[in-house]
Design a protein around this motif. Structure first.
Motif, PDB file in Angstrom:
ATOM      1  N   ALA A 313     -33.971  79.561  25.185  1.00  0.00           N
ATOM      2  CA  ALA A 313     -33.381  79.929  23.963  1.00  0.00           C
ATOM      3  C   ALA A 313     -31.931  79.260  23.968  1.00  0.00           C
ATOM      4  O   ALA A 313     -31.397  78.824  22.666  1.00  0.00           O
ATOM      5  N   SER A 317     -30.634  76.625  20.990  1.00  0.00           N
ATOM      6  CA  SER A 317     -29.584  76.714  20.000  1.00  0.00           C
ATOM      7  C   SER A 317     -28.659  75.402  20.079  1.00  0.00           C
ATOM      8  O   SER A 317     -27.987  75.236  19.178  1.00  0.00           O
ATOM      9  N   ALA A 320     -30.096  72.510  18.314  1.00  0.00           N
ATOM     10  CA  ALA A 320     -30.091  72.703  16.912  1.00  0.00           C
ATOM     11  C   ALA A 320     -28.540  72.325  16.270  1.00  0.00           C
ATOM     12  O   ALA A 320     -28.551  71.759  15.094  1.00  0.00           O
ATOM     13  N   ALA A 321     -27.609  72.869  17.035  1.00  0.00           N
ATOM     14  CA  ALA A 321     -26.261  72.705  16.720  1.00  0.00           C
ATOM     15  C   ALA A 321     -25.928  71.254  16.437  1.00  0.00           C
ATOM     16  O   ALA A 321     -25.209  70.599  15.580  1.00  0.00           O
ATOM     17  N   LEU A 414     -33.577  74.350  13.437  1.00  0.00           N
ATOM     18  CA  LEU A 414     -33.130  75.656  13.458  1.00  0.00           C
ATOM     19  C   LEU A 414     -34.180  76.518  13.916  1.00  0.00           C
ATOM     20  O   LEU A 414     -34.038  77.601  14.324  1.00  0.00           O
ATOM     21  N   ALA A 417     -34.998  77.172  17.385  1.00  0.00           N
ATOM     22  CA  ALA A 417     -34.019  78.136  18.105  1.00  0.00           C
ATOM     23  C   ALA A 417     -34.301  79.438  17.762  1.00  0.00           C
ATOM     24  O   ALA A 417     -34.201  80.168  18.809  1.00  0.00           O
ATOM     25  N   PHE A 418     -34.808  79.690  16.561  1.00  0.00           N
ATOM     26  CA  PHE A 418     -34.804  81.219  15.985  1.00  0.00           C
ATOM     27  C   PHE A 418     -36.321  81.583  16.744  1.00  0.00           C
ATOM     28  O   PHE A 418     -36.235  82.841  17.194  1.00  0.00           O
ATOM     29  N   SER A 420     -37.286  80.404  19.740  1.00  0.00           N
ATOM     30  CA  SER A 420     -37.088  80.613  20.934  1.00  0.00           C
ATOM     31  C   SER A 420     -36.307  81.969  21.253  1.00  0.00           C
ATOM     32  O   SER A 420     -36.532  82.731  22.114  1.00  0.00           O
ATOM     33  N   LEU A 421     -35.176  82.313  20.444  1.00  0.00           N
ATOM     34  CA  LEU A 421     -34.546  83.600  20.692  1.00  0.00           C
ATOM     35  C   LEU A 421     -35.530  84.489  20.480  1.00  0.00           C
ATOM     36  O   LEU A 421     -35.234  85.762  21.107  1.00  0.00           O
TER      37      LEU A 421
END
Length: 427
Positions: A313, A317, A320-321, A414, A417-418, A420-421
């Motif tokens: 995660a 993130s 993505a950034a 993005l 990332a979401f 994975s979180l």
């Protein structure tokens, strides 16, 4: 075990090296064969498309016939295809040669992760996955640099190192005892439907024929329905009842979808819009792979000692950034730092994510899980390259096409990332 492990590590070097070397050599190749640079990216689509179409059937075949047999046969076919690609006098034969190479690599990547899990004890598996990922990233480092320098002489030479490495890997695996899981047969109908559906989908995306792409997607959905009641399915649909497994495979696909087109599209941008020599473009592109190769073993050790979901995660993130920042300024001046950050995020994501996929299935289905890891990778790469091909062919200029493409890839990242979180919170 050492010879087999080294063979697996070398095999994992071949594809990233050849594809990244080809990415840098595309403008030179296009000029030599009389093809517009924006259309030459379709060569990468063909390379990954054939792997995406056949890796699942070969993964299942590895469960049936044995991982070593399928792995070794794939290496031989891939090496022959690479030789033919280097000798191709025109685009048609080059497309054909790369398709043959892809079929061989499908057999390799449908079996190598399962073979790795078979020969490495459980307490060292995440570390071994990290080493395997390092081999991939070393290929990504060497590909643009070596390919850029060789392209200055001839784009054909860019395939030579991959041929040599594939041959060495073939020789090393030769004495490994054959082994297989106690499964009975290959689902030929399901395999054919799956392969045809993947090919139709990617061709539709590349051509911008969305009705064809939707037809292929419908075929993939039909494959899942068909496989649900098969005794020996090419895709074990029931595996997707595991939330961690499903989320990990989906995240892997999205990760490659949002990153694979970076190298070829930016290679074209730097060489066509900024008149950068191939060798300099290759060295710049290699920064991302240097970060991947450096951080992959660290990601493996972190995953052995702490939660793999948390590490993945964090990596997703950061990725993505970094991709979003790159979409705002796709220029050589900002590229070094952003390539490095993308590489760090990628490594921290992919190593624990692969470990989670293979650890969440029973041993008898690790051939299929290995194939699914490869499928997520190459299908994501193929779709990413097909989208890039479509954007570049329809843009008013290379710069406009690359800018629009990077913005899309940033938004797609993005979602990774979401996802994975969310998986980390549920695991």
């Amino acid at each position: 075990m050492e010879r087999a492990l080294l063979s697996i590590l070398l095999s994992s070097f071949v594809t990233p090296f050849s594809l990244s070397a080809l990415s840098v050599a595309l403008p030179v190749l296009a000029r030599d064969l009389g093809t517009p640079p924006s259309e030459a990216i379709a060569l990468l689509v063909v390379s990954t498309l054939t792997v995406a179409a056949f890796v699942m059937p070969f993964g299942r075949l590895a469960d049936v016939l044995g991982y070593v047999r399928v792995f070794k046969t794939g290496l031989g076919i891939a090496a022959a295809g690479l030789v033919a690609a280097a000798l191709s006098p025109h685009m048609t034969l080059l497309y054909t040669s790369l398709a043959i190479t892809g079929i061989g690599l499908a057999a390799v990547f449908g079996s190598n992760n399962a073979l790795l899990f078979q020969i490495v004890p459980p307490e060292r598996r995440a570390t071994a996955v990290g080493l395997n990922s390092t081999s991939v990233y070393i290929g990504l480092v060497a590909g643009p640099v070596v390919g850029g320098f060789l392209a200055q002489v001839s784009w054909r030479l860019a395939f030579l190192p991959a041929v040599v490495i594939a041959a060495i890997s073939y020789l090393l695996i030769g004495k490994t005892p054959l082994s297989k899981s106690p499964t009975s047969s290959l689902d030929v109908v399901g395999s054919a439907l799956f392969a045809a559906s993947v090919i139709i989908t990617i061709i539709g995306i590349d051509a911008g024929a969305w009705h064809i792409a939707l037809l292929g997607a419908a075929g993939l959905a039909a494959t899942f329905v068909l496989e649900l009641n098969r005794r020996d399915p090419v895709i074990e649909v029931r595996l997707f009842r595991n939330v961690v497994f499903t989320a990990s495979v989906a995240a892997a696909f999205l990760n490659y979808l949002s990153t694979a087109a970076l190298s070829p599209s930016l290679s074209l941008l730097f060489q066509e819009a900024y008149s950068m020599p191939a060798r300099e473009a290759g060295m710049l592109l290699s920064i991302q792979a240097v970060a991947m190769a450096t951080l992959a073993p660290v990601a493996g050790r972190l995953s052995d000692k702490t939660s793999p979901s948390a590490v993945a995660a964090a990596g997703a993130s950061l990725l993505a950034a970094s991709l979003y920042a790159f979409s705002q300024a796709p220029a050589p001046s900002t590229a070094p730092l952003l390539f490095f950050l993308i590489g760090v995020g990628f490594a921290l994501f992919i190593v624990p994510n692969t470990t989670l996929v293979l650890s969440s299935v029973p041993p008898s289905r690790r051939g299929m899980a290995s194939a699914l890891v490869a499928e997520a990778r190459v299908l994501g790469q193929s779709v990413s390259n097909a989208v890039a091909s479509y954007y570049l062919k329809n843009a008013t200029s290379v710069s406009a096409g690359v800018t629009a493409l990077l913005a899309l890839l940033a938004y797609l990242s993005l979602i990774t990332a979401f996802l994975s979180l969310a998986r980390g919170l549920s695991h």
